[in-house]
Scaffold this motif. Structure first.
Motif, mmCIF file in Angstrom:
data_model
loop_
_atom_site.group_PDB
_atom_site.id
_atom_site.type_symbol
_atom_site.label_atom_id
_atom_site.label_comp_id
_atom_site.label_asym_id
_atom_site.label_seq_id
_atom_site.Cartn_x
_atom_site.Cartn_y
_atom_site.Cartn_z
ATOM 1 N N MET A 1 0.739 -1.164 -0.001
ATOM 2 C CA MET A 1 -0.094 0.033 0.179
ATOM 3 C C MET A 1 0.758 1.337 -0.059
ATOM 4 O O MET A 1 0.560 2.186 -0.585
ATOM 5 C CB MET A 1 -0.920 -0.174 1.229
ATOM 6 C CG MET A 1 -1.913 -1.070 1.164
ATOM 7 S SD MET A 1 -3.188 -1.075 -0.382
ATOM 8 C CE MET A 1 -4.225 -0.134 0.205
ATOM 9 N N LYS A 2 2.005 1.084 0.749
ATOM 10 C CA LYS A 2 2.884 2.171 0.690
ATOM 11 C C LYS A 2 3.530 2.779 -0.503
ATOM 12 O O LYS A 2 3.714 3.827 -0.833
ATOM 13 C CB LYS A 2 3.841 2.105 1.827
ATOM 14 C CG LYS A 2 3.296 2.243 3.316
ATOM 15 C CD LYS A 2 4.614 2.686 4.193
ATOM 16 C CE LYS A 2 4.111 2.619 5.776
ATOM 17 N NZ LYS A 2 3.744 1.073 6.251
ATOM 18 N N LEU B 1 1.129 4.036 -3.215
ATOM 19 C CA LEU B 1 0.753 5.607 -2.993
ATOM 20 C C LEU B 1 1.905 6.505 -3.256
ATOM 21 O O LEU B 1 1.939 7.416 -3.779
ATOM 22 C CB LEU B 1 0.557 5.870 -1.335
ATOM 23 C CG LEU B 1 0.111 7.220 -1.040
ATOM 24 C CD1 LEU B 1 -1.237 7.598 -1.893
ATOM 25 C CD2 LEU B 1 -0.206 7.495 0.716
ATOM 26 N N GLU B 2 3.047 5.596 -2.939
ATOM 27 C CA GLU B 2 4.490 6.466 -3.531
ATOM 28 C C GLU B 2 4.540 6.806 -5.078
ATOM 29 O O GLU B 2 4.675 7.730 -5.427
ATOM 30 C CB GLU B 2 5.437 5.564 -2.985
ATOM 31 C CG GLU B 2 6.920 6.410 -3.509
ATOM 32 C CD GLU B 2 8.138 5.709 -2.854
ATOM 33 O OE1 GLU B 2 8.611 6.067 -1.967
ATOM 34 O OE2 GLU B 2 8.348 4.659 -3.452
ATOM 35 N N CYS C 1 1.758 7.184 -6.952
ATOM 36 C CA CYS C 1 0.756 8.057 -7.166
ATOM 37 C C CYS C 1 1.585 9.447 -7.087
ATOM 38 O O CYS C 1 1.370 10.402 -7.936
ATOM 39 C CB CYS C 1 -0.171 7.945 -6.190
ATOM 40 S SG CYS C 1 -1.201 6.626 -6.191
ATOM 41 N N LYS C 2 2.394 9.710 -6.041
ATOM 42 C CA LYS C 2 2.784 11.042 -5.615
ATOM 43 C C LYS C 2 4.132 11.044 -6.643
ATOM 44 O O LYS C 2 4.553 12.287 -7.019
ATOM 45 C CB LYS C 2 3.384 11.024 -4.132
ATOM 46 C CG LYS C 2 2.362 10.550 -3.291
ATOM 47 C CD LYS C 2 1.392 11.703 -2.849
ATOM 48 C CE LYS C 2 0.684 11.583 -1.711
ATOM 49 N NZ LYS C 2 -0.758 12.078 -1.983
ATOM 50 N N ILE D 1 -1.946 5.986 -10.502
ATOM 51 C CA ILE D 1 -2.296 4.976 -9.442
ATOM 52 C C ILE D 1 -2.319 3.472 -9.968
ATOM 53 O O ILE D 1 -3.185 3.354 -10.877
ATOM 54 C CB ILE D 1 -4.017 5.569 -9.332
ATOM 55 C CG1 ILE D 1 -3.922 7.244 -8.904
ATOM 56 C CG2 ILE D 1 -4.379 4.652 -8.001
ATOM 57 C CD1 ILE D 1 -5.336 7.628 -8.681
ATOM 58 N N SER E 1 1.319 -2.793 -7.006
ATOM 59 C CA SER E 1 1.929 -2.162 -5.874
ATOM 60 C C SER E 1 2.981 -3.078 -5.279
ATOM 61 O O SER E 1 3.878 -2.573 -4.581
ATOM 62 C CB SER E 1 0.879 -1.650 -5.010
ATOM 63 O OG SER E 1 0.073 -0.573 -5.501
ATOM 64 N N TYR F 1 -7.820 1.668 -1.103
ATOM 65 C CA TYR F 1 -7.189 2.517 -1.129
ATOM 66 C C TYR F 1 -7.533 3.640 0.068
ATOM 67 O O TYR F 1 -6.877 4.054 1.008
ATOM 68 C CB TYR F 1 -6.646 3.399 -2.196
ATOM 69 C CG TYR F 1 -5.521 2.604 -3.146
ATOM 70 C CD1 TYR F 1 -4.177 2.444 -2.496
ATOM 71 C CD2 TYR F 1 -5.805 2.303 -4.317
ATOM 72 C CE1 TYR F 1 -3.017 1.908 -3.316
ATOM 73 C CE2 TYR F 1 -4.749 1.675 -5.207
ATOM 74 C CZ TYR F 1 -3.491 1.396 -4.565
ATOM 75 O OH TYR F 1 -2.435 1.029 -5.133
ATOM 76 N N TYR G 1 -7.943 2.341 3.650
ATOM 77 C CA TYR G 1 -6.629 1.883 4.243
ATOM 78 C C TYR G 1 -5.798 3.306 4.705
ATOM 79 O O TYR G 1 -5.585 3.236 5.719
ATOM 80 C CB TYR G 1 -5.731 1.187 3.088
ATOM 81 C CG TYR G 1 -4.483 0.845 3.717
ATOM 82 C CD1 TYR G 1 -4.225 -0.645 4.454
ATOM 83 C CD2 TYR G 1 -3.307 1.548 3.738
ATOM 84 C CE1 TYR G 1 -2.850 -0.733 5.044
ATOM 85 C CE2 TYR G 1 -2.179 1.331 4.215
ATOM 86 C CZ TYR G 1 -1.997 0.082 4.759
ATOM 87 O OH TYR G 1 -0.557 -0.405 5.203
ATOM 88 N N PHE G 2 -6.004 4.211 3.805
ATOM 89 C CA PHE G 2 -5.201 5.442 3.973
ATOM 90 C C PHE G 2 -6.484 6.264 4.700
ATOM 91 O O PHE G 2 -5.940 7.419 5.192
ATOM 92 C CB PHE G 2 -4.895 6.061 2.961
ATOM 93 C CG PHE G 2 -3.587 5.326 2.314
ATOM 94 C CD1 PHE G 2 -2.447 5.382 2.756
ATOM 95 C CD2 PHE G 2 -3.521 4.634 1.151
ATOM 96 C CE1 PHE G 2 -0.951 4.556 2.623
ATOM 97 C CE2 PHE G 2 -2.702 3.792 0.725
ATOM 98 C CZ PHE G 2 -1.182 3.907 1.545
ATOM 99 N N PHE H 1 -8.608 8.246 3.447
ATOM 100 C CA PHE H 1 -8.711 9.586 2.747
ATOM 101 C C PHE H 1 -10.073 10.295 2.986
ATOM 102 O O PHE H 1 -11.116 9.697 3.062
ATOM 103 C CB PHE H 1 -8.412 9.192 1.122
ATOM 104 C CG PHE H 1 -7.262 8.868 0.839
ATOM 105 C CD1 PHE H 1 -5.976 9.739 1.155
ATOM 106 C CD2 PHE H 1 -6.921 7.748 0.131
ATOM 107 C CE1 PHE H 1 -4.731 9.164 0.785
ATOM 108 C CE2 PHE H 1 -5.573 7.399 -0.278
ATOM 109 C CZ PHE H 1 -4.570 8.150 -0.043
#
Ligand SMILES: *Cc1c(COP(=O)(O)O)cnc(C)c1O
Length: 393
Positions: free
Chosen positions: A336-337, A340-341, A343-344, A349, A355, A387, A390-391, A393
């Protein structure tokens, strides 16, 4: 050592066709004919044309500049996420629907767990105007409502499997029962490099378009067809088989297969077959699978539906046992980390399956001169809720 299937349908100690006698005629017909059909010029042309105009191939090989900078190595992403329907699975279903037509079959059956393979199958059946029946566990139908809706919109009939744990394994049993009862007019589309011979080899050949393209694209970008590493996640193993295929015989290209460790390899909640699996038979082939002392298949677990499978295809069991590929297990949290990394850092995505492959950069150090190709098997739209939860948002 060969990494390709032998005449009997084995990869080393793994593979074969362990099926009920009633299925022999269907599987034997396919085994006798698949290679001849696949090599016909007309088949190849129709397959390649559809991959180009319908699926959107070739998918880009993208140099991920910011990701590369972060991990101090050269990372290319093979963008299977940009395929029509959002993942590599369509490469195989296009191939198999054309195969079914050549075999004179006018009815398609499939089983699906999370629904991704069901959607890819329903898509190609709509494309060809062929009847489509998808078996799905009742529990999975409840969990995967959007994919059930997609299949229905595409004209497929979704039949719930009501026995056992009412998940993938039970849907598979229903599909096999259907095939036994409809041997003449029906083709069974299996969604990964699993099942009795010739399915693992046939599916690997359809997915091999991935490494065929990587070779050409890397030649243009790096002046060599061969990366130092190819990384791919493994559920049943079809996207990895496709990304590895044209490199299997080249020892200079190191292969990394990434499995789901779930909540931890020894937590009792994982799908790390390469570590926990023992030899056994699942879906008609001898392979590595997670099982109890007395041979009952263990329920797998992963946050990603596509990696939540208690075995691996026989090719991967062989790659693991022969050490041709390095197997790495990645937990839910690590995946999951890493997702997301991406994405950034790159504005992409990824599917949670992919992932897992991305998380390898946090567990293994590569040289700054290494060229690493990572197969980005799918996009993350289908995983948005996971996602979000988990995060938070
Ligand atoms: C289904 C799926 C997988 C796992 O299947 P393989 O046969 O191992 O490739 C991986 N990634 C995505 C995006 C999927 O949909």
């Amino acid at each position: 050592m060969s990494y390709f299937v032998d005449k009997q349908g084995y990869y080393g100690n793994f593979g074969g066709a362990y099926i009920p006698e009633m299925l022999y005629p269907n599987v034997e017909e396919l085994a006798q004919k698949y290679l001849t059909i696949m090599q016909e010029t007309s088949f190849q042309k129709e397959f390649k044309d559809l991959l180009k105009d319908y699926v959107g191939r070739p998918t880009p090989l993208y140099f991920a500049k910011r990701l590369s900078k972060k991990y101090q190595t050269k990372i290319y992403l093979k963008r299977e996420d940009l395929n029509h329907t959002g993942a590599h699975k369509i490469n195989n279903t296009i191939g198999q629907i054309l195969m079914a037509k050549k075999l004179g079959k006018n009815r398609i059956i499939a089983e699906t767990g999370a629904g991704q393979h069901g959607v890819a199958t329903a898509t190609v059946c709509a494309l060809m105007g062929i009847e489509c029946i998808v078996y799905m566990g009742e529990v999975d139908i409840a969990r995967q409502a959007p994919n059930v809706a997609r299949m229905k919109m595409l004209g497929a009939k979704v039949i719930p499997a009501l026995s056992g744990s009412r998940t993938l394994k039970d849907a598979t049993n229903e599909a096999i029962r259907d095939w036994i009862n409809n041997p003449v007019d029906t083709h069974y589309i299996i969604g990964s490099v699993v099942g009795p011979h010739p399915y693992p080899d046939m599916v690997a050949r359809f997915q091999a378009i991935i490494s065929e393209e990587i070779k050409k694209q890397l030649q243009e970008k790096e002046g060599t067809e061969n990366p130092d590493y190819v990384i791919a996640c493994v559920g049943g193993g079809s996207n990895a088989a496709g990304a590895f295929y044209h490199y299997l015989d080249n020892d200079n290209v190191k292969l990394i297969a990434v499995e789901a460790a779930g909540l931890g390899i020894h937590s009792g909640q994982s799908a790390a077959t390469s570590v926990l699996g023992k030899e056994g038979i699942i879906h008609g082939s001898r392979t590595l699978l997670m099982q109890t002392e007395d041979g009952q298949i263990t329920e797998p677990y992963s946050i990603s539906a596509g990696l939540d499978y208690p075995g691996v295809g026989p090719l991967h069991a062989h790659l693991c046992q022969s050490k041709r590929a390095e197997f790495i297990s990645i937990t839910d949290d690590e995946a999951m980390k890493a997702g997301l990394e991406l994405c950034k850092l790159e504005g992409i995505i990824p599917a949670i399956e992919s992932s897992h492959a991305l998380a390898v950069f946090n567990t293994k150090k590569f040289k700054s001169t290494d060229v690493v190709v990572l197969n980005l098997s799918g996009r993350g739209d289908k995983d948005l809720n996971t996602y979000i939860n988990y995060f938070e948002f």
